[in-house]
Enzyme design. Structure first.
Site, PDB file in Angstrom:
ATOM      1  N   SER A  13      85.910  24.734  91.216  1.00  0.00           N
ATOM      2  CA  SER A  13      85.387  25.191  89.930  1.00  0.00           C
ATOM      3  C   SER A  13      85.809  24.203  88.848  1.00  0.00           C
ATOM      4  O   SER A  13      86.571  23.269  89.112  1.00  0.00           O
ATOM      5  CB  SER A  13      85.905  26.592  89.627  1.00  0.00           C
ATOM      6  OG  SER A  13      87.305  26.542  89.514  1.00  0.00           O
ATOM      7  N   GLY A  18      78.891  25.585  84.035  1.00  0.00           N
ATOM      8  CA  GLY A  18      78.409  26.259  82.826  1.00  0.00           C
ATOM      9  C   GLY A  18      77.574  25.325  81.971  1.00  0.00           C
ATOM     10  O   GLY A  18      76.519  25.711  81.452  1.00  0.00           O
ATOM     11  N   ASP A 146      84.355  31.956  97.903  1.00  0.00           N
ATOM     12  CA  ASP A 146      85.310  32.926  97.340  1.00  0.00           C
ATOM     13  C   ASP A 146      84.919  34.320  97.856  1.00  0.00           C
ATOM     14  O   ASP A 146      83.745  34.684  97.824  1.00  0.00           O
ATOM     15  CB  ASP A 146      85.208  32.981  95.794  1.00  0.00           C
ATOM     16  CG  ASP A 146      85.652  31.685  95.132  1.00  0.00           C
ATOM     17  OD1 ASP A 146      86.229  30.837  95.829  1.00  0.00           O
ATOM     18  OD2 ASP A 146      85.406  31.535  93.916  1.00  0.00           O
ATOM     19  N   PRO A 189      82.497  17.427 101.353  1.00  0.00           N
ATOM     20  CA  PRO A 189      82.723  18.758 100.766  1.00  0.00           C
ATOM     21  C   PRO A 189      81.411  19.432 100.343  1.00  0.00           C
ATOM     22  O   PRO A 189      81.261  20.650 100.485  1.00  0.00           O
ATOM     23  CB  PRO A 189      83.613  18.467  99.547  1.00  0.00           C
ATOM     24  CG  PRO A 189      84.260  17.158  99.839  1.00  0.00           C
ATOM     25  CD  PRO A 189      83.270  16.382 100.652  1.00  0.00           C
ATOM     26  N   GLN A 191      78.494  18.982 101.810  1.00  0.00           N
ATOM     27  CA  GLN A 191      77.860  19.452 103.055  1.00  0.00           C
ATOM     28  C   GLN A 191      78.450  20.800 103.461  1.00  0.00           C
ATOM     29  O   GLN A 191      77.726  21.710 103.875  1.00  0.00           O
ATOM     30  CB  GLN A 191      78.095  18.437 104.172  1.00  0.00           C
ATOM     31  CG  GLN A 191      77.420  17.089 103.918  1.00  0.00           C
ATOM     32  CD  GLN A 191      77.743  16.083 105.011  1.00  0.00           C
ATOM     33  OE1 GLN A 191      78.088  16.441 106.128  1.00  0.00           O
ATOM     34  NE2 GLN A 191      77.628  14.811 104.691  1.00  0.00           N
ATOM     35  N   CYS A 393      90.797  33.402  60.927  1.00  0.00           N
ATOM     36  CA  CYS A 393      91.389  34.671  61.369  1.00  0.00           C
ATOM     37  C   CYS A 393      92.903  34.675  61.186  1.00  0.00           C
ATOM     38  O   CYS A 393      93.371  34.831  60.064  1.00  0.00           O
ATOM     39  CB  CYS A 393      90.958  34.981  62.794  1.00  0.00           C
ATOM     40  SG  CYS A 393      91.036  36.741  63.134  1.00  0.00           S
ATOM     41  N   ARG A 474      92.908  42.892  64.686  1.00  0.00           N
ATOM     42  CA  ARG A 474      93.420  44.251  64.462  1.00  0.00           C
ATOM     43  C   ARG A 474      94.038  44.379  63.076  1.00  0.00           C
ATOM     44  O   ARG A 474      94.312  45.463  62.607  1.00  0.00           O
ATOM     45  CB  ARG A 474      94.539  44.577  65.465  1.00  0.00           C
ATOM     46  CG  ARG A 474      94.052  44.810  66.865  1.00  0.00           C
ATOM     47  CD  ARG A 474      95.154  45.381  67.739  1.00  0.00           C
ATOM     48  NE  ARG A 474      94.884  45.082  69.139  1.00  0.00           N
ATOM     49  CZ  ARG A 474      93.998  45.728  69.880  1.00  0.00           C
ATOM     50  NH1 ARG A 474      93.322  46.738  69.385  1.00  0.00           N
ATOM     51  NH2 ARG A 474      93.794  45.388  71.137  1.00  0.00           N
ATOM     52  N   HIS A 519      85.349  34.472  62.543  1.00  0.00           N
ATOM     53  CA  HIS A 519      85.353  33.291  63.422  1.00  0.00           C
ATOM     54  C   HIS A 519      84.001  32.584  63.312  1.00  0.00           C
ATOM     55  O   HIS A 519      83.145  32.736  64.198  1.00  0.00           O
ATOM     56  CB  HIS A 519      85.576  33.715  64.875  1.00  0.00           C
ATOM     57  CG  HIS A 519      86.959  34.187  65.154  1.00  0.00           C
ATOM     58  ND1 HIS A 519      87.994  33.331  65.439  1.00  0.00           N
ATOM     59  CD2 HIS A 519      87.491  35.432  65.184  1.00  0.00           C
ATOM     60  CE1 HIS A 519      89.104  34.025  65.642  1.00  0.00           C
ATOM     61  NE2 HIS A 519      88.817  35.306  65.485  1.00  0.00           N
ATOM     62  N   GLU A 521      83.255  29.788  64.024  1.00  0.00           N
ATOM     63  CA  GLU A 521      83.034  28.861  65.144  1.00  0.00           C
ATOM     64  C   GLU A 521      82.135  29.459  66.224  1.00  0.00           C
ATOM     65  O   GLU A 521      81.599  28.752  67.061  1.00  0.00           O
ATOM     66  CB  GLU A 521      84.374  28.408  65.743  1.00  0.00           C
ATOM     67  CG  GLU A 521      85.180  29.460  66.507  1.00  0.00           C
ATOM     68  CD  GLU A 521      86.140  30.267  65.617  1.00  0.00           C
ATOM     69  OE1 GLU A 521      85.878  30.365  64.389  1.00  0.00           O
ATOM     70  OE2 GLU A 521      87.134  30.800  66.144  1.00  0.00           O
TER      71      GLU A 521
HETATM   72  N1  GLN Z   1      96.297  38.524  65.609  1.00  0.00           N
HETATM   73  C1  GLN Z   1      95.503  38.709  64.441  1.00  0.00           C
HETATM   74  C2  GLN Z   1      94.845  40.071  64.399  1.00  0.00           C
HETATM   75  O1  GLN Z   1      94.745  40.727  65.411  1.00  0.00           O
HETATM   76  C3  GLN Z   1      94.463  37.631  64.325  1.00  0.00           C
HETATM   77  C4  GLN Z   1      93.466  37.642  65.430  1.00  0.00           C
HETATM   78  C5  GLN Z   1      92.686  36.359  65.584  1.00  0.00           C
HETATM   79  O2  GLN Z   1      93.104  35.308  65.107  1.00  0.00           O
HETATM   80  N2  GLN Z   1      91.569  36.418  66.302  1.00  0.00           N
HETATM   81  O3  GLN Z   1      94.430  40.531  63.380  1.00  0.00           O
END
Ligand code: GLN
Length: 555
Positions: A13, A18, A146, A189, A191, A393, A474, A519, A521
Site C-alpha cells: 500500500s 488514491g 489482505d 510481485p 505477477q 482551528c 469541541r 478548516h 484547507e
Molecule cells: N482540539 C481543538 C478542539 O477540539 C481544536 C481541534 C482542531 O484543531 N481540529 O476544539
C-alpha cells in the site's frame, strides 16, 4: 445506470492508489462525464475520526460532517466537487448496520450470515453512493491478499453479476520495485498480485504500474504474457514527486492520458464521451506550480511530524496541498519548513532566527497538550515581528490564548482542553459538548456558515459576507471573554449567524494575522485555491519582497 471502475492495490500500500483513482476520475470528468468516487476502508472503525494521524495521515472532513480517510480529500481536490461521507464505507459500518437490524428484529427470524448479508449490505451502500453518476470509481483500501478485503471483493463480484460484466471494470494498481543490488525493475510481485486477484475471481482489465521510472516495453510484454492482458492496457505511472520529477501530483492525469487510458476505459465500458477532452485549465494551473517564478518559505509549526526516524507529512496533507494551490495561483513554489512545536518549548532566542527565516508561519489544527507552548511562542513571535500568520482551528484557539496572556494581561489564560483548571479559560467547551461521553463522531463536524464583518481583511479575501467552511472541534472562544479580547484590539472578523461563536479573528496593524475556527484547507482545490491561503501566500511574498528591498538599502 452508472458504470463502475473498481480499483484494487497490489504488492504494497502507499504507492499512490488514491491519486491514481482520483486522476482517472479527473480524466473522465474532462470528457464531460459526471463522476464520483467511493473509498472502501476495510478496518473495523466506523470512520477515521478516532484514528491516530501519525498512522493514517490526516482525518478528512466532509461538508456533511464525515470524518474520513485522507483519500476522499484527493477525490475532492481532483474532481473539484464535494463528496459525501456516504462515499466512505468501512467494515465497522457494515457490521454496525447488520447488528442494529438484527436487534430490531428486521431479519424476521433469518440467520444473519457472512454470506449473503455482509456483501449485500456493502452493495446497498455502493449503489446508494453511486447515485445517478455516469462513472463511479470504487477504491478498495489495502492490498490484494489482505484477509479483510475479501468481503468487499465478494461484493464487487456480486454487483458484477447483478449489473453485467459490461458495466464494471477492474484496475490493479501495482508496484514494481527496483532492488538496489540488482538495479532492475522487477515484475514478479505484480505477477503474484494478478494471481491473487484471479483467486478471487477477478481478471484485471487494466494494470497501472507504479514505479520509480516508466515501465519499458520489455516489462510490459512480460506482464502481458503472464496475465493475458494486452500490453496496451498495461499503463505506466512513474513517480512524479521527488528529485528529477515535476514534483506535483497534479500531473498524474496527464501521465495517464499520455497512455490514452481515458479513451481505453470508455471503450471498454461502452460509454460515449460527452465533450472533447478538455484539460486546458487544469494543465495551466499545474504548469504554474511546476514553472513558478518565485519561491516562498512557509513554516508549519506542528506536532504530528516526527515518527521514529521518519517524517510523516501526511498528517497535514490538506494544509500542504492548499499552500501549493495558492502558490500556483501566485506563481510561487512553496518550500515548507517543518518546525516541531515541542522543540520550540525549551529554546530561547536561537529559535527566533528559524522563525524569522520563514516568509509566513502557519499553525494547523490539533488535539492535546504536546507542543502547545511552542506553538504559542511561534504565534507571539509572528504577532510581534509582523510575520504573516495563518491559524487553523487549534491555531486560532492558541492565537486567542497568546493574545489574552500577552496583550490583555490575563496571566494563566489557557484553553480548558489543555488546562481544565486554567484561571482564565479563554477557550472552553462548546455548550453541547459538556454532556458528550462517546468520542466517535461527536465533535462539531462539517460545514457551518459564518457572517463576515465588513471592512476586515477576512471579508475582502472572501469577497462576500456569508461563507461556509468545514469544522472539527469541541472547544470555542469562551463567550465570557469576547468583550475583553475585543476591547484590547482583537477583531472578530467572522461570527456564527447567531453571533455566539467566533469563527474568524484578525489583527489590525499587522501585514497578515488571520485565524479561523474552521478548516478552509478542506475546500481548497487546484482550480479554486482557498481565499485565506491565497491571502496568506500573497502576504508572505510581500514580506519577502520587503526584506529583500531592505537588504538592498543596507548594501
Ligand atoms: N482540539 C481543538 C478542539 O477540539 C481544536 C481541534 C482542531 O484543531 N481540529 O476544539
Amino acid at each position: 445506470m452508472p458504470k463502475y471502475i473498481a480499483v484494487i492495490g497490489g504488492v504494497i500500500s502507499g504507492v499512490g492508489k488514491g491519486i491514481a483513482t482520483a486522476s482517472i476520475g479527473r480524466v473522465l470528468k474532462n470528457y464531460g462525464l459526471s463522476v464520483t468516487a467511493i473509498k472502501i476502508d476495510p478496518y473495523i472503525n466506523c470512520d477515521a475520526g478516532t484514528l491516530r494521524p501519525t498512522e493514517h495521515g490526516e482525518v478528512w472532513v466532509t461538508d456533511d460532517g464525515g470524518e474520513i480517510d485522507q483519500d476522499l480529500g484527493n477525490y475532492e481536490r481532483f474532481l473539484g466537487q464535494p463528496i459525501s461521507k456516504f462515499n466512505n464505507i468501512t467494515t465497522g459500518q457494515i457490521y454496525r448496520t447488520l447488528i442494529e437490524k438484527e436487534r430490531r428484529g428486521d431479519f424476521l427470524g433469518e440467520t444473519v450470515q457472512f454470506i449473503p448479508h455482509v456483501p449485500n449490505e456493502i452493495k446497498r451502500r455502493v449503489i446508494n453512493a453511486a447515485g445517478a453518476n455516469d462513472i463511479v470509481l470504487v477504491e478498495i483500501g489495502g492490498t490484494i491478499g489482505d484477509y479483510e478485503n475479501i468481503p468487499f471483493l465478494f461484493a464487487l463480484k456480486s454487483l458484477e453479476n447483478e449489473i453485467g460484466t459490461e458495466n464494471i471494470i477492474y484496475i490493479l494498481v501495482s508496484y514494481l520495485p527496483i532492488p538496489t543490488h540488482i538495479e532492475e525493475m522487477k515484475t514478479k510481485p505484480t505477477q503474484l498480485a494478478i494471481k491473487l486477484l484471479r483467486e478471487n475471481g477477478i481478471q484485471p482489465d487494466f494494470i497501472i504500474c507504479r514505479g520509480k521510472y516508466p515501465l519499458d516495453a520489455v516489462r510490459k510484454n512480460k506482464i502481458e504474457q503472464y496475465s493475458n492482458i494486452s500490453s496496451e492496457n498495461i499503463i505506466s505511472m512513474p513517480d512524479v514527486t521527488g528529485e528529477g520529477t515535476p514534483n506535483t501530483i497534479y500531473v498524474v492525469p496527464s501521465v495517464l492520458e499520455r497512455e490514452n487510458l481515458g479513451e481505453k476505459i470508455l471503450q471498454r465500458l461502452n460509454v460515449q464521451k460527452k465533450e472533447d477532452y478538455d484539460s486546458q485549465e487544469w494543465n495551466e494551473s499545474t504548469r504554474r506550480i511546476i514553472h513558478s517564478e518565485k519561491k516562498v518559505k512557509i513554516g508549519i509549526v506542528g506536532k504530528y511530524i516526527n515518527i521514529g526516524d521518519y517524517m510523516l507529512k501526511d498528517s497535514y496533507i490538506s494544509v500542504c496541498e492548499s499552500l501549493r494551490h495558492a502558490g500556483g495561483k501566485n506563481n510561487a513554489e512553496i518550500s515548507i519548513c517543518w518546525i516541531d512545536a515541542s522543540s520550540l518549548e525549551d529554546s530561547g532566542e536561537e529559535s527566533h532566527s528559524l522563525l524569522s527565516s520563514c516568509d509566513g508561519l502557519l499553525i494547523p489544527g490539533g488535539f492535546g497538550s504536546s507542543g502547545v507552548e511552542g506553538k504559542i511562542k511561534a504565534i507571539r513571535y509572528a504577532r510581534e515581528n509582523n510575520i504573516p500568520f495563518l491559524g487553523l482551528c487549534l491555531g486560532m484557539q492558541l492565537a486567542v490564548v497568546e493574545f489574552a496572556r500577552n496583550v490583555c494581561s490575563l496571566g494563566g489564560a489557557h484553553s480548558r482542553e489543555i488546562n481544565p483548571d486554567a484561571q482564565h479559560g479563554v477557550i472552553d467547551f462548546l455548550p453541547e459538548q459538556h454532556s458528550i461521553s462517546l468520542k466517535g463522531g461527536t465533535m462539531r463536524l462539517g460545514s457551518y456558515p459564518a457572517v463576515l464583518k465588513e471592512n476586515t481583511k477576512t471579508y475582502s479575501l472572501y469577497g462576500q459576507n456569508i461563507v461556509a467552511e468545514r469544522h472539527r472541534h469541541r472547544y470555542e472562544v469562551n463567550p465570557e471573554y469576547h468583550s475583553i479580547l475585543q476591547q484590547n484590539g482583537l477583531i472578530f472578523s467572522g461570527m456564527s449567524p447567531d453571533k455566539t461563536l467566533v469563527e474568524f479573528i484578525e489583527l489590525p496593524n499587522h501585514p497578515f494575522f488571520i485565524a479561523t475556527q474552521s478548516h478552509p484547507e478542506f475546500k481548497s482545490s487546484l482550480l479554486k485555491p482557498a481565499p485565506l491561503f491565497d491571502g496568506f501566500i500573497k502576504a508572505s511574498l510581500a514580506r519577502q519582497h520587503l526584506l529583500t528591498s531592505q537588504t538592498h538599502i543596507e548594501l
